[in-house]
Scaffold this motif. Structure first.
Motif: not given
Lengths: 112, 154
Positions: B90-93, B128-131, B143-146
């Motif tokens: 899950f998106s975790f920013n 933090y990025q989603e790519k 996809k996912g968290n980077y």
């Protein structure tokens, strides 16, 4: 991580050795929980053998201290905290929340 | 991107999202830290920051231990150590997590937020990025968290 408990008249000495992280912290929590469930709330936590501690370990410490300090029934004191770990505690503002002792004898005598 | 300097070595490893793998993850990171000549103290801090980041991935991105993976790139450059952690959870920013109240008294102290505090204090850059930030890896699922964690050499 190994955990050893030595009971005294007025307190328990909990000695943890090795690394405290998300994997090993639950084991530490269990030891404290078993003791508090049996009505023991004075702890001298001997940290001298701890090489490494992450926030998982710090959460256990804060949970236990909150539990012990309720209704003034007891306290978690820290003994022999290695320098590197003292810095960790300072970084997250934990120093005001715990009393620190250099040696075990003084720590145990504190509870007499 | 800042001038991180020429890449000298790229290390990639994939770990199951289980706490028992925190030890091998830490060892993987410390090898690169030593290659870059970081002091014992710096190695400890970087190791702790990565431990906290991976624990967050397991707890918050994946919602608990799972057989899914954490992909870790450890890139040694002339000037820095770049660590990219990737998960499919899950998106975790981390920027959206409230900062812990470090001067609160015992009763007011909350349990959470300490991990991120260590990451931000002990690493120089936290991105933090989603790519992908530096490497897109061998996974077809991008996809996912980077999360990129950077430690500069002195």
């Amino acid at each position: 991580m190994d955990v050893f408990t030595t009971p005294y008249n007025k307190c328990d000495v909990i000695k943890a050795s090795g690394r405290v992280d998300s994997f090993t912290a639950p084991k530490l929590a269990e030891v404290f929980l078993a003791l508090t469930k049996s009505g023991r709330f004075n702890f001298a936590f001997d940290m001298s053998g701890i090489d490494y501690i992450s926030s998982a370990g710090l959460r256990v410490m804060i949970d236990i201290q909150k539990n012990c300090r309720q209704a003034n029934r007891g306290e978690l004191i820290l003994v022999g905290v290695p320098k590197r770990i003292t810095e960790t505690l300072e970084l997250v503002g934990f120093i005001p929340l715990f009393r620190l002792f250099d040696n075990l004898e003084k720590a145990v005598n504190n509870f007499q | 991107m800042k001038p991180y300097g020429n890449i000298q070595k790229t290390n990639r490893a994939v770990f199951p999202a289980r706490f028992i793998f925190l030890d091998p993850i830490r060892e993987f990171i410390v090898r690169s830290c030593k290659n870059l000549g970081f002091s014992q103290d710096i190695c400890y801090r970087v190791e702790l920051a990565v431990d906290e980041a991976c624990s967050n991935i397991i707890e918050h991105a994946y919602g608990g231990e799972t057989e899914q993976e954490i992909e870790c790139y450890c890139v040694e450059t002339e000037n820095a150590l770049l660590i990219q952690l990737h998960d499919h959870g899950f998106s975790f920013n981390p920027d959206l997590v409230p900062k812990p109240k470090l001067s609160a008294g015992l009763e007011e102290r909350e349990r959470g937020g300490l991990g991120l505090h260590f990451i931000r204090q002990y690493m120089d850059d936290v991105i933090y990025q989603e790519k992908p930030v530096i490497f897109s890896g061998k996974s077809p699922n991008q996809k996912g968290n980077y999360l990129l964690l950077v430690k500069w050499k002195e």
